[in-house]
Scaffold this motif. Structure first.
Motif, PDB file in Angstrom:
ATOM      1  N   THR A 103       0.840  -1.188   0.000  1.00 16.94           N
ATOM      2  CA  THR A 103       0.000   0.000   0.000  1.00 16.94           C
ATOM      3  C   THR A 103       0.880   1.244   0.000  1.00 16.94           C
ATOM      4  O   THR A 103       2.106   1.129  -0.059  1.00 16.94           O
ATOM      5  N   ILE A 104       0.259   2.389   0.077  1.00 18.61           N
ATOM      6  CA  ILE A 104       0.960   3.671   0.016  1.00 18.61           C
ATOM      7  C   ILE A 104       0.732   4.411   1.321  1.00 18.61           C
ATOM      8  O   ILE A 104      -0.373   4.447   1.853  1.00 18.61           O
ATOM      9  N   CYS A 105       1.758   5.027   1.844  1.00 17.40           N
ATOM     10  CA  CYS A 105       1.660   5.853   3.046  1.00 17.40           C
ATOM     11  C   CYS A 105       0.750   7.042   2.746  1.00 17.40           C
ATOM     12  O   CYS A 105       0.841   7.647   1.677  1.00 17.40           O
ATOM     13  N   SER A 106      -0.113   7.375   3.689  1.00 15.27           N
ATOM     14  CA  SER A 106      -1.079   8.459   3.439  1.00 15.27           C
ATOM     15  C   SER A 106      -0.718   9.758   4.154  1.00 15.27           C
ATOM     16  O   SER A 106      -1.536  10.665   4.244  1.00 15.27           O
ATOM     17  N   SER A 108       2.139  13.611   0.058  1.00 12.19           N
ATOM     18  CA  SER A 108       1.904  13.260  -1.349  1.00 12.19           C
ATOM     19  C   SER A 108       3.077  12.530  -2.000  1.00 12.19           C
ATOM     20  O   SER A 108       3.021  12.219  -3.176  1.00 12.19           O
ATOM     21  N   GLY A 153       4.055   9.487  -1.663  1.00 13.74           N
ATOM     22  CA  GLY A 153       3.617   8.167  -2.125  1.00 13.74           C
ATOM     23  C   GLY A 153       4.578   7.052  -1.798  1.00 13.74           C
ATOM     24  O   GLY A 153       4.774   6.137  -2.601  1.00 13.74           O
ATOM     25  N   CYS A 154       5.206   7.085  -0.627  1.00 15.21           N
ATOM     26  CA  CYS A 154       6.138   6.036  -0.226  1.00 15.21           C
ATOM     27  C   CYS A 154       5.408   4.703  -0.043  1.00 15.21           C
ATOM     28  O   CYS A 154       4.241   4.666   0.319  1.00 15.21           O
ATOM     29  N   HIS A 210      10.262  -0.337  -3.662  1.00 15.23           N
ATOM     30  CA  HIS A 210       9.328   0.701  -4.110  1.00 15.23           C
ATOM     31  C   HIS A 210      10.088   1.816  -4.837  1.00 15.23           C
ATOM     32  O   HIS A 210      11.124   2.272  -4.354  1.00 15.23           O
ATOM     33  N   ILE A 226       9.561   5.001  -5.263  1.00 16.03           N
ATOM     34  CA  ILE A 226       9.613   6.323  -4.645  1.00 16.03           C
ATOM     35  C   ILE A 226      10.477   6.297  -3.381  1.00 16.03           C
ATOM     36  O   ILE A 226      11.457   7.008  -3.259  1.00 16.03           O
ATOM     37  N   SER A 227      10.089   5.458  -2.421  1.00 11.45           N
ATOM     38  CA  SER A 227      10.771   5.474  -1.120  1.00 11.45           C
ATOM     39  C   SER A 227      12.026   4.612  -1.083  1.00 11.45           C
ATOM     40  O   SER A 227      12.865   4.786  -0.207  1.00 11.45           O
ATOM     41  N   LYS A 269      -2.444  15.312  -0.385  1.00  3.50           N
ATOM     42  CA  LYS A 269      -2.891  14.040  -0.955  1.00  3.50           C
ATOM     43  C   LYS A 269      -3.877  14.215  -2.099  1.00  3.50           C
ATOM     44  O   LYS A 269      -4.385  13.244  -2.639  1.00  3.50           O
ATOM     45  N   SER A 314      -5.388  14.537  -5.689  1.00  3.18           N
ATOM     46  CA  SER A 314      -5.023  14.239  -7.076  1.00  3.18           C
ATOM     47  C   SER A 314      -5.234  15.522  -7.876  1.00  3.18           C
ATOM     48  O   SER A 314      -5.752  16.519  -7.359  1.00  3.18           O
TER      49      SER A 314
END
Length: 178
Positions: free
Chosen positions: A52-55, A58, A60-61, A81, A83-84, A151, A153
């Motif tokens: 999943t993605i950290c919320s 933004s 998106g890790c 991942h 991004i992170s 967060k 879009s």
């Protein structure tokens, strides 16, 4: 509720006492044992890993959440991942604690006569809307500032901006700048 405070010296004494007791009594009584290979491989039997993605922001890790019976029980960084790249910020590391906190408010609350009371979502939205309309009527549309979310879009940001324009103001900013 009182806060307890323990000094550094007392903490070190207690830590040494705990470590000493474990060494003295733990091994002989078989209270501490080496984990089996199966326990190392699967510490929570019956659970599944969900990517999943950290919320928090933004960026998106990636998070690998471990879920058992629909409950998020632990998390790991998503090593591959894009991004992170296997890391988290300090907020992302605590994502599970934010989600599972007993202090987390899960429904609208209103302070009535000095005490917090649960109210319905409909009541909360109507009261906030009525108050906002009252403020706009008294002080004009520029008395309110709209702060966007990290967060959003593109589409959500577009509609948020449109909402501020329909409200009658250009006072819109992004929460990350604050």
């Amino acid at each position: 509720m009182s806060e307890s405070h323990i000094g550094r010296r007392s903490f070190l004494k207690l830590a040494a006492l705990g470590a000493g007791s474990t060494l003295a009594f733990g091994k002989e009584n078989d209270t501490i044992r080496t984990a089996t290979n199966e326990e190392i491989k699967n510490p929570f039997p019956g659970s599944k890993k969900v990517r999943t993605i950290c919320s928090i922001c933004s960026a998106g890790c990636g998070i690998e959440a471990e879920v058992k019976d629909g409950v998020w029980i632990r998390q790991d960084m998503a090593i591959d991942h894009p991004i992170s790249q296997g890391s988290h910020c300090c907020k992302g590391i605590d994502q599970i604690d934010l989600t599972k906190s007993k202090q987390r408010i899960k429904y609208p609350m209103k302070k009535v006569n000095g005490k917090w009371e649960r109210i319905s979502w409909e009541t909360a939205i109507n009261e906030i809307a009525d108050k906002m309309l009252e403020i706009r009527k008294e002080d004009g549309p520029d008395c309110v500032e709209f702060l966007g979310s990290a967060k959003f879009s593109n589409e959500q940001a577009f509609y948020f901006r449109k909402f501020a324009a329909f409200w009658g103001t250009n006072n819109i900013d992004h929460v990350a700048r604050i």
